[in-house]
Design a protein around this motif. Structure first.
Motif, PDB file in Angstrom:
ATOM      1  N   ASP A  80       0.863  -1.182   0.000  1.00  0.00           N
ATOM      2  CA  ASP A  80       0.000   0.000   0.000  1.00  0.00           C
ATOM      3  C   ASP A  80       0.902   1.235   0.000  1.00  0.00           C
ATOM      4  O   ASP A  80       1.662   1.453   0.953  1.00  0.00           O
ATOM      5  N   PRO A  81       0.842   2.063  -1.052  1.00  0.00           N
ATOM      6  CA  PRO A  81       1.777   3.189  -1.158  1.00  0.00           C
ATOM      7  C   PRO A  81       1.587   4.263  -0.091  1.00  0.00           C
ATOM      8  O   PRO A  81       2.458   5.117   0.091  1.00  0.00           O
ATOM      9  N   ARG A  82       0.481   4.206   0.630  1.00  0.00           N
ATOM     10  CA  ARG A  82       0.224   5.213   1.663  1.00  0.00           C
ATOM     11  C   ARG A  82       0.945   4.916   2.971  1.00  0.00           C
ATOM     12  O   ARG A  82       1.029   5.782   3.851  1.00  0.00           O
ATOM     13  N   PHE A  83       1.453   3.690   3.110  1.00  0.00           N
ATOM     14  CA  PHE A  83       2.020   3.266   4.386  1.00  0.00           C
ATOM     15  C   PHE A  83       3.334   2.523   4.180  1.00  0.00           C
ATOM     16  O   PHE A  83       3.540   1.893   3.141  1.00  0.00           O
ATOM     17  N   PRO A  84       4.215   2.562   5.188  1.00  0.00           N
ATOM     18  CA  PRO A  84       5.400   1.704   5.122  1.00  0.00           C
ATOM     19  C   PRO A  84       4.997   0.241   5.271  1.00  0.00           C
ATOM     20  O   PRO A  84       3.908  -0.077   5.760  1.00  0.00           O
ATOM     21  N   ARG A  85       5.860  -0.623   4.834  1.00  0.00           N
ATOM     22  CA  ARG A  85       5.631  -2.059   4.949  1.00  0.00           C
ATOM     23  C   ARG A  85       5.411  -2.453   6.416  1.00  0.00           C
ATOM     24  O   ARG A  85       6.082  -1.941   7.316  1.00  0.00           O
ATOM     25  N   VAL A  86       4.457  -3.343   6.658  1.00  0.00           N
ATOM     26  CA  VAL A  86       4.205  -3.833   8.010  1.00  0.00           C
ATOM     27  C   VAL A  86       5.427  -4.596   8.509  1.00  0.00           C
ATOM     28  O   VAL A  86       6.003  -5.426   7.794  1.00  0.00           O
ATOM     29  N   ARG A  87       5.836  -4.311   9.743  1.00  0.00           N
ATOM     30  CA  ARG A  87       6.970  -4.995  10.361  1.00  0.00           C
ATOM     31  C   ARG A  87       6.466  -6.101  11.290  1.00  0.00           C
ATOM     32  O   ARG A  87       5.353  -6.037  11.799  1.00  0.00           O
ATOM     33  N   SER A  88       7.288  -7.089  11.515  1.00  0.00           N
ATOM     34  CA  SER A  88       6.877  -8.224  12.344  1.00  0.00           C
ATOM     35  C   SER A  88       6.490  -7.779  13.753  1.00  0.00           C
ATOM     36  O   SER A  88       5.598  -8.370  14.375  1.00  0.00           O
ATOM     37  N   ALA A  89       7.119  -6.716  14.250  1.00  0.00           N
ATOM     38  CA  ALA A  89       6.809  -6.228  15.595  1.00  0.00           C
ATOM     39  C   ALA A  89       5.396  -5.663  15.694  1.00  0.00           C
ATOM     40  O   ALA A  89       4.850  -5.526  16.792  1.00  0.00           O
ATOM     41  N   GLU A  90       4.789  -5.328  14.554  1.00  0.00           N
ATOM     42  CA  GLU A  90       3.445  -4.749  14.553  1.00  0.00           C
ATOM     43  C   GLU A  90       2.338  -5.792  14.506  1.00  0.00           C
ATOM     44  O   GLU A  90       1.172  -5.471  14.760  1.00  0.00           O
ATOM     45  N   LEU A  91       2.650  -7.015  14.147  1.00  0.00           N
ATOM     46  CA  LEU A  91       1.624  -8.001  13.820  1.00  0.00           C
ATOM     47  C   LEU A  91       0.631  -8.247  14.952  1.00  0.00           C
ATOM     48  O   LEU A  91      -0.555  -8.477  14.702  1.00  0.00           O
TER      49      LEU A  91
END
Length: 206
Positions: A80-91
């Protein structure tokens, strides 16, 4: 239409695909029941602390639901160009929502009459003009408190058009419906969201 059991499986599959891809950068093998072999549009939405964290999908039934679901899940988390890539710490803080779409149909009325033929809480829209296209899911105007004209205006903006482009004959508007399944909390129970129930909680501006 998916059953609640199938919708729960869709959400859990989207989460599993996201978690494995974010951690390994590899697409896991996805095997789902017969209902997921039908061609269907689908969107995967990610929310973190109630805020949008990613949303990507397929508006048209061009792929089997199983493949469209897995692809949309990965893209919502990583492209999604509106957001940075999801990181494992966020899951563990991200909630997953899956919206299975009906096939879009053209809104066959005069442009000026389009607002009167949209039902907030039922209809998603696609606004299209040449190479420009924008899609808003049925739950968006409910969450934002938009009336039909605002809904069309934001659909135009999403397409990269002026907000009043919906009144032009050359601008096409399509409607579709969505069946929404979502986690009540990250990794929590999956429920089917009834948009008309959500509508009762929102003030829709006229």
């Amino acid at each position: 239409m998916l059953s609640l059991e199938e919708g729960t499986l869709a959400v859990k599959t989207a989460r599993r695909v996201i978690e494995e891809y974010v951690r390994t950068n590899k697409m896991p093998n996805v095997e789902l029941p017969e209902a997921f072999k039908d061609l269907s549009g689908v969107f995967v939405t990610l929310k973190q602390d109630g805020d949008l964290r990613g949303c990507i999908g397929y508006p048209y039934p061009d792929l089997p639901l199983s493949k469209a679901l897995a692809d949309a899940a990965v893209q919502a988390a990583t492209q999604d160009p509106r957001f940075p890539r999801v990181r494992s710490a966020e899951l563990d803080r991200i909630s997953v929502e899956v919206t299975v779409l009906s096939e879009p149909e053209p809104l066959k009325v005069k442009p000026v009459d389009r607002p009167g033929h949209l039902v907030i809480g039922r209809d998603g829209i696609i606004v299209e003009r040449g190479l420009y296209r924008g899609l808003l899911l049925p739950q968006v105007p409910v969450e934002q408190g938009w009336g039909p004209e605002e809904y069309l205006e934001y659909g135009c903006l999403k397409a990269g058009l002026s907000p009043d482009a919906w009144v032009d004959d050359v601008t096409k508007v399509y409607t579709f419906q969505g069946q929404i399944f979502q986690e009540t909390s990250p990794k929590g129970e999956v429920v089917e969201e009834k948009i008309d129930t959500a509508l009762d909680r929102c003030e829709v501006r006229k």
